[in-house]
Design an enzyme around this catalytic site. Sequence first.
Site, PDB file in Angstrom:
ATOM      1  N   GLU A   1      -2.485  -9.159   4.228  1.00 22.75           N
ATOM      2  CA  GLU A   1      -2.566  -9.267   5.625  1.00 22.75           C
ATOM      3  C   GLU A   1      -3.998  -9.617   5.991  1.00 22.75           C
ATOM      4  O   GLU A   1      -4.124  -9.833   7.226  1.00 22.75           O
ATOM      5  CB  GLU A   1      -1.889  -8.191   6.371  1.00 22.75           C
ATOM      6  CG  GLU A   1      -2.420  -6.965   6.688  1.00 22.75           C
ATOM      7  CD  GLU A   1      -1.876  -6.136   5.522  1.00 22.75           C
ATOM      8  OE1 GLU A   1      -1.494  -6.322   4.591  1.00 22.75           O
ATOM      9  OE2 GLU A   1      -1.844  -4.729   5.847  1.00 22.75           O
TER      10      GLU A   1
ATOM     11  N   CYS B   1       0.868  -1.173  -0.100  1.00 19.75           N
ATOM     12  CA  CYS B   1      -0.025  -0.042  -0.038  1.00 19.75           C
ATOM     13  C   CYS B   1       1.010   1.370   0.139  1.00 19.75           C
ATOM     14  O   CYS B   1       1.517   1.661  -0.974  1.00 19.75           O
ATOM     15  CB  CYS B   1      -1.008   0.074   1.101  1.00 19.75           C
ATOM     16  SG  CYS B   1      -2.276   1.251   0.948  1.00 19.75           S
TER      17      CYS B   1
ATOM     18  N   HIS C   1      -3.985  -4.988   0.421  1.00 19.47           N
ATOM     19  CA  HIS C   1      -3.348  -5.492   1.755  1.00 19.47           C
ATOM     20  C   HIS C   1      -3.341  -7.120   1.833  1.00 19.47           C
ATOM     21  O   HIS C   1      -4.578  -7.577   1.986  1.00 19.47           O
ATOM     22  CB  HIS C   1      -4.419  -5.025   2.739  1.00 19.47           C
ATOM     23  CG  HIS C   1      -4.046  -3.652   2.830  1.00 19.47           C
ATOM     24  ND1 HIS C   1      -3.178  -2.998   3.858  1.00 19.47           N
ATOM     25  CD2 HIS C   1      -4.564  -2.509   2.529  1.00 19.47           C
ATOM     26  CE1 HIS C   1      -3.286  -1.640   3.780  1.00 19.47           C
ATOM     27  NE2 HIS C   1      -3.950  -1.361   2.951  1.00 19.47           N
TER      28      HIS C   1
END
Length: 507
Positions: A166, A76, A164
């Site tokens: 994660e 990001c 993202h």
Amino acid sequence: KVLILDFGSQYTQLIARRVRELNIYSEIHPFNKIPVDLDSYKAVILSGSPFSVRSDNALHSDLSNIRGQKPLLAVCYGAQYLAHFSGGEVAESNTREYGRANLSFIQEKDLFFENIHTGSQVWMSHSDTIKQLPTNGVLLASTHDVENAAYKIEGEATYAIQFHPEVYHSADGRQLLQNFLVKIARVKQDWTPQSFIEETVENLKNKIGDDKVVLGLSGGVDSSVAAMLLNKAIGKNLYCIFVNNGLLRKNEFEDVLHQYQGMGLNVKGVDASARFLDALDGESDPETKRKIIGRVFIEVFDDEAHRIEDVKWLAQGTIYPDVIESVSATGGPSATIKSHHNVGGLPDFMKLKVVEPLKSLFKDEVRRVGASMNMDPLLLGRHPFPGPGLAIRILGDLTREKVRILQEVDAIFINNLKSWNLYDKVWQAGAILLPVNSVGVMGDERTYEKCVALRAVESTDGMTADWVNLPYEFLQKTSNEIINKVKGVNRVVYDISSKPPATIEWE
Ligand code: XMP
């Protein structure tokens, strides 16, 4: 191990956890405090950020010893940072790009995307967009709205992604992190609870030698797991102290003490209830209650620790979220402070050296380490319980009678959660004794008695929480049982407030 440079994203801790779930140890450091022992890190990940690379207060990290020399994954803000300052272009996007998206193009031949296919769902959260890749950038993936969703730098092990990996909603996020860390960076996946235990026990032995260590047990997961690790390392030289402050749950002191003894710990139970309750008698201010409890705890603990001849160390169950230096909203690194959580935490206390064996672990990892040492799942699964105990759940002035009433109410609530198999679905639960009496009727008698509130929340870390939708039938039975069995209570309410804006405790 893997270095995660934090630019202040709300997801930074999640990156660390996802990496660790791959059995690879990771550490978070602020973007502007790069560790000096860089050699020990096999790969580096740049987090997202609330800042824009285009603004004057964009956060800058000195990557001169990292880029091109170590495998680097930029997420990001990280991806925009590499683009913006290395020959590419970042601009405000016309549409804010938040939420679900699907990769419509993937360079499937690249190791980075091995076993990930076109259509894979990713999670976006950004308002800037990469218009042009940096010098030597090679496009690796796009979505319908975001052309430059992933790229690499030719001739370097540098990868960048706009989405993202994660977060749970990026379906192949774990695979992507694994591809980067294992296939590209060739980091070994050998960090397991077992290896953590072996390494920690070895380090504790070397550090402590034949010294004596004192540790305050609370009945909670962290102090118990810390004690078990130290027990493995130094055995009888570990002196555990478990203080009854008179504000524990019903029968908790006896039950937990018994359990600790069964675990082979050298533990002394100190019943200081009277000392605490005398000091608190009639006190109603929440902060004063906390201060009194903190002070008396230190006095009691100090007395007991002094009885241990020649003790050199104070052990604490501090965990990773308490020590991560987080990047604040102003861009400066700031320490996470949870002062009220460290009742016994005094670095210069009694001139003891401090040892914190769990300082690098997240809560769920502490539980896994405990499980790996065959600790009782009931102990490992216990709800968090505040240090000042029931004192902060008795609103208004505190008396022994009120403690007794609340212990009875709390026991009924918690036991029912267990027998209905709801206990493990709830993050924390308890009862609160309100400072109001209300009118009721029992038989032909008019009553004027206490009101209690029940609170059960879902959460992951206590920072945010939502009330649990407990079945009506459960609430009905529990309320009935409380009013019938606990003398002095004629009304039960259920707390349906989320945090924020409410807090979990009522004071
Ligand atoms: P709040 O009420 O701030 O609670 O939403 C968040 C978590 O912290 C616990 N808590 C405390 N723990 N000493 C503690 O050790 C305290 O004074 C204290 N106050 C709140 C609370 O139980 C919840 O888990």
